[in-house]
Each structure stands twice: as C-alpha cells, then as structure tokens.
Design a protein around this motif. Structure first.
Motif, PDB file in Angstrom:
ATOM      1  N   GLU A   1       0.921   5.528   0.268  1.00  7.14           N
ATOM      2  CA  GLU A   1       0.197   6.682   0.801  1.00  7.14           C
ATOM      3  C   GLU A   1      -0.742   7.298  -0.267  1.00  7.14           C
ATOM      4  O   GLU A   1      -0.094   7.499  -1.505  1.00  7.14           O
ATOM      5  CB  GLU A   1       0.970   7.672   1.539  1.00  7.14           C
ATOM      6  CG  GLU A   1       1.636   6.951   2.782  1.00  7.14           C
ATOM      7  CD  GLU A   1       2.584   8.063   3.625  1.00  7.14           C
ATOM      8  OE1 GLU A   1       2.334   9.253   3.256  1.00  7.14           O
ATOM      9  OE2 GLU A   1       3.610   7.668   4.146  1.00  7.14           O
ATOM     10  N   ASN A   2      -1.900   8.022   0.129  1.00 11.03           N
ATOM     11  CA  ASN A   2      -2.694   8.575  -1.026  1.00 11.03           C
ATOM     12  C   ASN A   2      -1.886   9.841  -1.804  1.00 11.03           C
ATOM     13  O   ASN A   2      -2.293  10.221  -2.891  1.00 11.03           O
ATOM     14  CB  ASN A   2      -4.109   9.221  -0.271  1.00 11.03           C
ATOM     15  CG  ASN A   2      -4.951   8.026  -0.140  1.00 11.03           C
ATOM     16  OD1 ASN A   2      -4.915   6.956  -0.546  1.00 11.03           O
ATOM     17  ND2 ASN A   2      -5.807   8.218   0.816  1.00 11.03           N
ATOM     18  N   LYS A   3      -1.044  10.421  -0.805  1.00 11.18           N
ATOM     19  CA  LYS A   3      -0.159  11.540  -1.375  1.00 11.18           C
ATOM     20  C   LYS A   3       0.578  11.166  -2.852  1.00 11.18           C
ATOM     21  O   LYS A   3       0.665  12.151  -3.640  1.00 11.18           O
ATOM     22  CB  LYS A   3       0.634  12.313  -0.532  1.00 11.18           C
ATOM     23  CG  LYS A   3       1.943  11.345  -0.065  1.00 11.18           C
ATOM     24  CD  LYS A   3       2.763  12.033   0.876  1.00 11.18           C
ATOM     25  CE  LYS A   3       4.005  11.045   1.199  1.00 11.18           C
ATOM     26  NZ  LYS A   3       4.949  11.864   2.026  1.00 11.18           N
TER      27      LYS A   3
ATOM     28  N   PHE B   1      -0.651   9.542  -5.123  1.00 12.15           N
ATOM     29  CA  PHE B   1      -1.676   9.593  -6.347  1.00 12.15           C
ATOM     30  C   PHE B   1      -2.192  10.911  -6.352  1.00 12.15           C
ATOM     31  O   PHE B   1      -3.345  10.904  -7.315  1.00 12.15           O
ATOM     32  CB  PHE B   1      -2.767   8.292  -5.834  1.00 12.15           C
ATOM     33  CG  PHE B   1      -2.175   7.093  -6.019  1.00 12.15           C
ATOM     34  CD1 PHE B   1      -1.883   6.239  -6.962  1.00 12.15           C
ATOM     35  CD2 PHE B   1      -1.686   6.404  -4.549  1.00 12.15           C
ATOM     36  CE1 PHE B   1      -1.665   5.147  -7.050  1.00 12.15           C
ATOM     37  CE2 PHE B   1      -1.204   5.076  -4.756  1.00 12.15           C
ATOM     38  CZ  PHE B   1      -1.048   4.510  -5.817  1.00 12.15           C
ATOM     39  N   GLU B   2      -1.860  11.886  -5.787  1.00 11.32           N
ATOM     40  CA  GLU B   2      -2.428  13.215  -5.916  1.00 11.32           C
ATOM     41  C   GLU B   2      -1.987  14.086  -7.234  1.00 11.32           C
ATOM     42  O   GLU B   2      -0.726  13.792  -7.345  1.00 11.32           O
ATOM     43  CB  GLU B   2      -2.192  14.154  -4.608  1.00 11.32           C
ATOM     44  CG  GLU B   2      -2.974  13.744  -3.527  1.00 11.32           C
ATOM     45  CD  GLU B   2      -2.816  14.152  -2.061  1.00 11.32           C
ATOM     46  OE1 GLU B   2      -1.971  15.363  -2.145  1.00 11.32           O
ATOM     47  OE2 GLU B   2      -3.419  13.883  -1.283  1.00 11.32           O
TER      48      GLU B   2
ATOM     49  N   LYS C   1       0.834  -1.185  -0.093  1.00  6.97           N
ATOM     50  CA  LYS C   1      -0.053  -0.123   0.031  1.00  6.97           C
ATOM     51  C   LYS C   1       0.687   1.077   0.109  1.00  6.97           C
ATOM     52  O   LYS C   1       2.054   1.386   0.686  1.00  6.97           O
ATOM     53  CB  LYS C   1      -1.016  -0.100   1.345  1.00  6.97           C
ATOM     54  CG  LYS C   1      -1.750  -1.183   1.230  1.00  6.97           C
ATOM     55  CD  LYS C   1      -2.826  -1.056   2.239  1.00  6.97           C
ATOM     56  CE  LYS C   1      -3.852  -2.433   2.453  1.00  6.97           C
ATOM     57  NZ  LYS C   1      -4.702  -2.342   3.449  1.00  6.97           N
TER      58      LYS C   1
ATOM     59  N   CYS D   1      -0.748  10.319 -12.533  1.00  9.55           N
ATOM     60  CA  CYS D   1      -0.830  10.040 -10.826  1.00  9.55           C
ATOM     61  C   CYS D   1      -0.492   8.421 -10.760  1.00  9.55           C
ATOM     62  O   CYS D   1       0.252   8.332  -9.680  1.00  9.55           O
ATOM     63  CB  CYS D   1      -2.297  10.017 -10.320  1.00  9.55           C
ATOM     64  SG  CYS D   1      -2.949  11.952 -10.296  1.00  9.55           S
ATOM     65  N   CYS D   2      -1.085   7.613 -11.518  1.00  6.07           N
ATOM     66  CA  CYS D   2      -0.249   6.059 -11.530  1.00  6.07           C
ATOM     67  C   CYS D   2       1.152   6.051 -11.806  1.00  6.07           C
ATOM     68  O   CYS D   2       1.829   5.514 -11.145  1.00  6.07           O
ATOM     69  CB  CYS D   2      -1.346   5.404 -12.351  1.00  6.07           C
ATOM     70  SG  CYS D   2      -2.901   5.075 -11.728  1.00  6.07           S
TER      71      CYS D   2
END
Length: 155
Positions: free
Chosen positions: A15-17, A19-20, A13, A57-58
């Motif tokens: 962190e969401n950052k 993908f920002e 996993k 982002c990916c």
C-alpha cells in the motif's frame, strides 16, 4: 498482495502508506530506537535519519516486508548497508568522453584494437575482463580509496 505472471515472476504490491514519509519516519525511529540500549543504537539511528527522504521511505517498506519473514534484524547492522553508486568515489565518464579518449574503441574503425582497454587488457578470465572494463570506464577520483595491495589477486 502478490500475483504470479507467466509462472516465473512473483510481484508483490504494498500500500502507498508504507512509502509516505511521515509513516516511514515513525516506523524507522521505532525500529532503530528500540536498540538504543547502547551508544551504537543512537549512532545507527542518526546515520539512518540523515539519508534522503526517498531512501527512508523505501527503507521503511523493506523493514515492513522483512518483518513478515522475521528477517528485519539484519538491518540493525550498518555494515549490511552498501552504496550502489557513489559520485564521491568514481569519475563519471559520458559516452562522448569514452569515444574521444578512445577508452574502449578506437575512432578509426571502432574496434577494440588500439584503445586504452586493448593496451591494458592482459586478463585471463571473463570476470577479470569485466572488472578491468569497469575500472577503465569508471576511474577512481582518489587513489587512497582503493589500494591494489589490499586486493586479492594482485602482488
């Protein structure tokens, strides 16, 4: 962070950052900007920045992940990028069309015999059969996209 499930699958996993879009844009411009010592670097950056935001982002997340293993340089070469699908190359036939045109099965008894696939199938291997099935269900929009003469296995 990673974990193992059933001793067969490793899940990692991020962190969401990662993908920002703003972070992704900065990471990608830094990554591809550092190779701008020649003309191909700016062409590569231009190509990359014209991709959809979600792809950028990916890509940024992939770059971050590959850096952990010092493998990120493979992404400098645009030849390593390949579209998984392209509406510009292949026609999309829905299930109703495949059924009505009897592409894979006839309408009488839903068997292969009597279908277009049955008529064309003279393949010798399962690989060839799968390839023919793909060609029949996803026909090319332009014959110039693929030349049978350039394909191995064709005279």
């Amino acid at each position: 962070m990673w974990s193992l499930h059933d001793d067969r699958i490793r899940i990692e996993k991020m962190e969401n950052k990662h993908f920002e879009y703003s972070s992704a844009f900065q990471l990608i411009t830094d990554f591809y900007g550092c190779q701008e010592h020649d003309n191909t670097g700016s062409q590569t950056l231009s190509f990359i920045l014209n991709l959809d935001k979600s792809i950028l982002c990916c890509l940024a997340a992939v770059i971050t992940y590959l850096k952990e293993f010092n493998l990120e340089k493979i992404l400098y070469n645009l030849n390593n990028f390949k579209k998984l699908s392209s509406e510009a190359e292949f026609m999309t036939l829905n299930a109703t069309t495949l059924k009505n045109l009897e592409i894979l099965h006839n309408q009488t008894d839903r068997k292969t015999k009597g279908s277009l696939f049955w008529v064309l199938d003279h393949t010798k291997t399962l690989f060839g059969r799968r390839k023919l099935k793909k060609w029949v269900t996803q026909p090319l929009l332009k014959s110039s996209v693929y030349s049978a003469a350039s394909s191995p296995g064709f005279p």
